[in-house]
Motif scaffolding. Structure first.
Motif, PDB file in Angstrom:
ATOM      1  N   ALA A  14     -13.464   3.380   0.823  1.00 52.72           N
ATOM      2  CA  ALA A  14     -12.264   3.428   1.318  1.00 52.72           C
ATOM      3  C   ALA A  14     -11.868   2.156   1.990  1.00 52.72           C
ATOM      4  N   ALA A  15     -10.989   1.237   1.322  1.00 50.47           N
ATOM      5  CA  ALA A  15     -10.690  -0.081   2.161  1.00 50.47           C
ATOM      6  C   ALA A  15      -9.460   0.400   2.705  1.00 50.47           C
ATOM      7  N   ASP A  16      -9.189   0.188   3.910  1.00 55.21           N
ATOM      8  CA  ASP A  16      -8.030   0.048   4.712  1.00 55.21           C
ATOM      9  C   ASP A  16      -7.367  -1.505   4.380  1.00 55.21           C
ATOM     10  N   GLU A  17      -6.247  -1.903   3.905  1.00 55.39           N
ATOM     11  CA  GLU A  17      -5.828  -2.796   3.710  1.00 55.39           C
ATOM     12  C   GLU A  17      -4.372  -2.937   4.118  1.00 55.39           C
ATOM     13  N   ILE A  18      -4.066  -2.171   5.086  1.00 52.79           N
ATOM     14  CA  ILE A  18      -2.490  -1.913   5.712  1.00 52.79           C
ATOM     15  C   ILE A  18      -2.162  -3.142   6.238  1.00 52.79           C
ATOM     16  N   GLN A  19      -2.866  -3.756   6.829  1.00 55.17           N
ATOM     17  CA  GLN A  19      -2.709  -5.218   7.476  1.00 55.17           C
ATOM     18  C   GLN A  19      -2.868  -6.302   6.653  1.00 55.17           C
ATOM     19  N   SER A  20      -4.144  -6.183   5.692  1.00 51.72           N
ATOM     20  CA  SER A  20      -4.736  -7.474   5.276  1.00 51.72           C
ATOM     21  C   SER A  20      -4.161  -7.559   3.834  1.00 51.72           C
ATOM     22  N   GLY A  21      -3.549  -6.647   3.254  1.00 45.93           N
ATOM     23  CA  GLY A  21      -3.298  -6.553   1.751  1.00 45.93           C
ATOM     24  C   GLY A  21      -2.029  -7.057   1.668  1.00 45.93           C
ATOM     25  N   ARG A  44      -4.767 -13.948  -0.881  1.00 40.18           N
ATOM     26  CA  ARG A  44      -4.944 -13.261  -2.423  1.00 40.18           C
ATOM     27  C   ARG A  44      -4.099 -11.765  -2.288  1.00 40.18           C
ATOM     28  N   THR A  45      -3.984 -10.965  -3.153  1.00 37.80           N
ATOM     29  CA  THR A  45      -3.253  -9.880  -3.160  1.00 37.80           C
ATOM     30  C   THR A  45      -3.951  -8.661  -2.230  1.00 37.80           C
ATOM     31  N   LEU A  46      -5.123  -8.913  -2.245  1.00 42.81           N
ATOM     32  CA  LEU A  46      -6.282  -8.127  -1.216  1.00 42.81           C
ATOM     33  C   LEU A  46      -7.010  -9.133  -0.609  1.00 42.81           C
ATOM     34  N   ALA A  47      -7.482  -8.578   0.410  1.00 39.54           N
ATOM     35  CA  ALA A  47      -8.484  -9.202   0.970  1.00 39.54           C
ATOM     36  C   ALA A  47      -9.937  -9.029   0.482  1.00 39.54           C
ATOM     37  N   LEU A  48      -9.867  -7.943  -0.449  1.00 41.10           N
ATOM     38  CA  LEU A  48     -11.155  -7.517  -1.162  1.00 41.10           C
ATOM     39  C   LEU A  48     -11.272  -8.438  -2.358  1.00 41.10           C
ATOM     40  N   ASP A  49     -10.063  -9.226  -2.671  1.00 43.82           N
ATOM     41  CA  ASP A  49     -10.042  -9.931  -3.933  1.00 43.82           C
ATOM     42  C   ASP A  49     -10.735 -11.266  -3.663  1.00 43.82           C
ATOM     43  N   HIS A  50     -11.119 -11.453  -2.501  1.00 45.14           N
ATOM     44  CA  HIS A  50     -11.831 -12.848  -1.984  1.00 45.14           C
ATOM     45  C   HIS A  50     -13.339 -12.651  -2.563  1.00 45.14           C
ATOM     46  N   GLU A  51     -13.807 -11.314  -2.741  1.00 44.78           N
ATOM     47  CA  GLU A  51     -15.056 -11.160  -3.048  1.00 44.78           C
ATOM     48  C   GLU A  51     -15.203 -10.344  -4.457  1.00 44.78           C
ATOM     49  N   LEU A  92     -11.035   4.115  -3.008  1.00 47.07           N
ATOM     50  CA  LEU A  92      -9.433   4.606  -2.461  1.00 47.07           C
ATOM     51  C   LEU A  92      -9.096   3.226  -1.649  1.00 47.07           C
ATOM     52  N   LEU A  93      -7.879   2.668  -1.868  1.00 45.72           N
ATOM     53  CA  LEU A  93      -7.260   1.780  -1.279  1.00 45.72           C
ATOM     54  C   LEU A  93      -6.153   2.070  -0.674  1.00 45.72           C
ATOM     55  N   LEU A  94      -6.155   1.861   0.887  1.00 48.07           N
ATOM     56  CA  LEU A  94      -4.942   2.405   1.620  1.00 48.07           C
ATOM     57  C   LEU A  94      -4.051   1.186   1.748  1.00 48.07           C
ATOM     58  N   ALA A 101       3.617  -3.965   4.679  1.00 49.07           N
ATOM     59  CA  ALA A 101       4.408  -5.060   3.781  1.00 49.07           C
ATOM     60  C   ALA A 101       4.911  -4.035   2.474  1.00 49.07           C
ATOM     61  N   LEU A 102       4.204  -2.979   2.357  1.00 48.95           N
ATOM     62  CA  LEU A 102       4.619  -2.238   1.113  1.00 48.95           C
ATOM     63  C   LEU A 102       6.102  -1.885   1.259  1.00 48.95           C
ATOM     64  N   GLY A 103       6.766  -1.834   2.458  1.00 49.83           N
ATOM     65  CA  GLY A 103       8.060  -1.194   2.703  1.00 49.83           C
ATOM     66  C   GLY A 103       8.882  -2.507   2.853  1.00 49.83           C
TER      67      GLY A 103
END
Length: 414
Positions: A236-243, A249-256, A262-264, A268-270
């Protein structure tokens, strides 16, 4: 008695001292804001009640990735306000499916659970992970554990602060929910050693924001994904600030090149207009939720879904991710030039940086106040560290100008 006692109690809205004094009397002291009273905002700039302008280098902890009152987002909000704002999930609405489809395409995952705040998304992910552990993995009832990282920040509910290692966030709110194992961040062997047959999930931030923008070693996130797969554990990756564009990148996970179970998402989504969050996951994992087991009156409401869809449309162009990557290099280079000249070290990715200031110059709070006096708004964290996270709409000359002012303020304090 006055016909408008609440207005009188709030003081003169054009007098900053009166507004701050009224807040001090009437609002709980769970924050210590900088002494600026913001009244207007547009793009990367805000104005106080006296008309003084400030460059917003915090962007609402990344809730304002697209700046204040982005025209496309405001238009989407106005359009939806004219038709329908709330139904609750007791009924279907004509905006939610498009929002979920956009999130699926943007993230490469399948199913969305719409919520409102970041903490709600985290709590929802915890519930989903535990339910999955009992129904799919076969963990004995009430024995599921979730592995988290030290120095984490996932929200302020009693469950979440119970596994915080920050005494300011943690102490004084117990008793706390059991079922969490804390391991050092960026320590893959420690994480692997904590995984066992009762582990439901690993919950981490790909970049730790509140801790000072802590970026893990290259390969760490990929290692977490591989370790959880081998152990039969959810990631479960908390990308509430980093995403949503912040790191380039769209997600910080995208760098790898990593996809979690589960993606949180939140902030910025609002679009800086309304609170919107979501848990996005694989179909298999999200299937453990059934009607009545979890919910939210405002989660997935038409107004939020319309604004969230407009946010997704902005990100679909790739423009904001590219800007964050390009201008992030400008930010890193500028901070590099200040290293040894008041900056001890800096960390970051994209348009997001944690800056450790020489304590001889002052605390992070003191530096934030000096920068405010020069027209820059930043936020301190943990002693002499400040964070910079401007809207992704910032222009290069605005960013370099801010770095110049930071250098001048540091030189004045040395």
């Amino acid at each position: 008695m006055s016909a408008h006692p609440s207005t009188e109690a709030a003081g003169d809205p054009t007098d900053p001292a009166a507004v701050i004094a009224a807040e001090d009397r009437l609002v709980a002291h769970n924050y210590r804001p900088l002494p600026v009273v913001v009244a207007r905002g547009e793009g990367v700039w805000v104005e106080d009640v006296r008309g003084n302008r400030y460059l917003d280098l915090l962007a609402g902890y990344s809730a304002l990735n697209f700046g204040h009152r982005h025209p496309a987002l405001v238009e989407a909000a106005h359009r939806q306000l004219d038709t329908l704002t709330l139904t609750s999930r007791a009924f279907h609405n004509d905006r939610l499916a498009a929002f979920a489809a956009g999130l699926a395409e943007l993230t490469g995952l399948d199913v969305t659970l719409p919520m409102n705040t970041g903490a709600e998304a985290v709590e929802s992910a915890i519930k989903i992970a535990r339910k999955w552990a009992y129904e799919v993995k076969g963990v004995p009832r009430d024995r599921a554990r979730i592995v988290v990282a030290a120095d984490n920040f996932h929200g302020r509910t009693t469950t979440i602060v119970g596994f915080s290692t920050d005494p300011v966030a943690h102490d004084g709110f117990g008793p706390y929910a059991p079922g969490f194992t804390v391991v050092p961040y960026n320590d893959l062997p420690a994480l692997e050693a904590a995984l066992d047959d009762t582990t439901a999930a690993v919950l981490i931030e790909p970049i730790q924001g509140e801790a000072g923008v802590i970026v893990p070693d290259d390969g760490y996130l990929r290692g977490v994904r591989e370790a959880t797969r081998r152990a039969g554990v959810l990631f479960a990756a908390d990308e509430i600030q980093s995403g949503l564009g912040r790191t380039g990148r769209t997600l910080a996970l995208d760098h790898e090149g990593v996809r979690p179970d589960l993606l949180l998402l939140g902030k910025a989504l609002g679009g800086g207009l309304v609170p919107v969050s979501a848990v996005v996951g694989t179909r298999e994992v999200m299937a453990v939720l059934r009607p009545g087991e979890h919910g939210s009156t405002f989660g997935g409401n038409p107004l939020s879904a319309a604004i969230g869809t407009a946010v997704i449309n902005l990100l679909a162009t790739g423009e904001y991710q590219e800007r964050a990557e390009r201008l992030g290099k400008v930010l890193a280079a500028g901070l590099g030039r200040l290293t040894g000249r008041g900056v001890l070290r800096h960390r970051g990715r994209g348009l997001w940086a944690g800056i450790d200031i020489d304590p001889a110059i002052g605390t992070g709070r003191q530096l934030s106040e000096r920068l405010m006096a020069r027209g820059l708004l930043v936020k301190d964290t943990h002693g002499s560290t400040i964070r910079i996270a401007p809207p992704l709409t910032i222009e290069e000359e605005e960013l370099t100008g801010a770095l110049d002012i930071l250098g001048e303020v540091l030189a004045e304090g040395s």
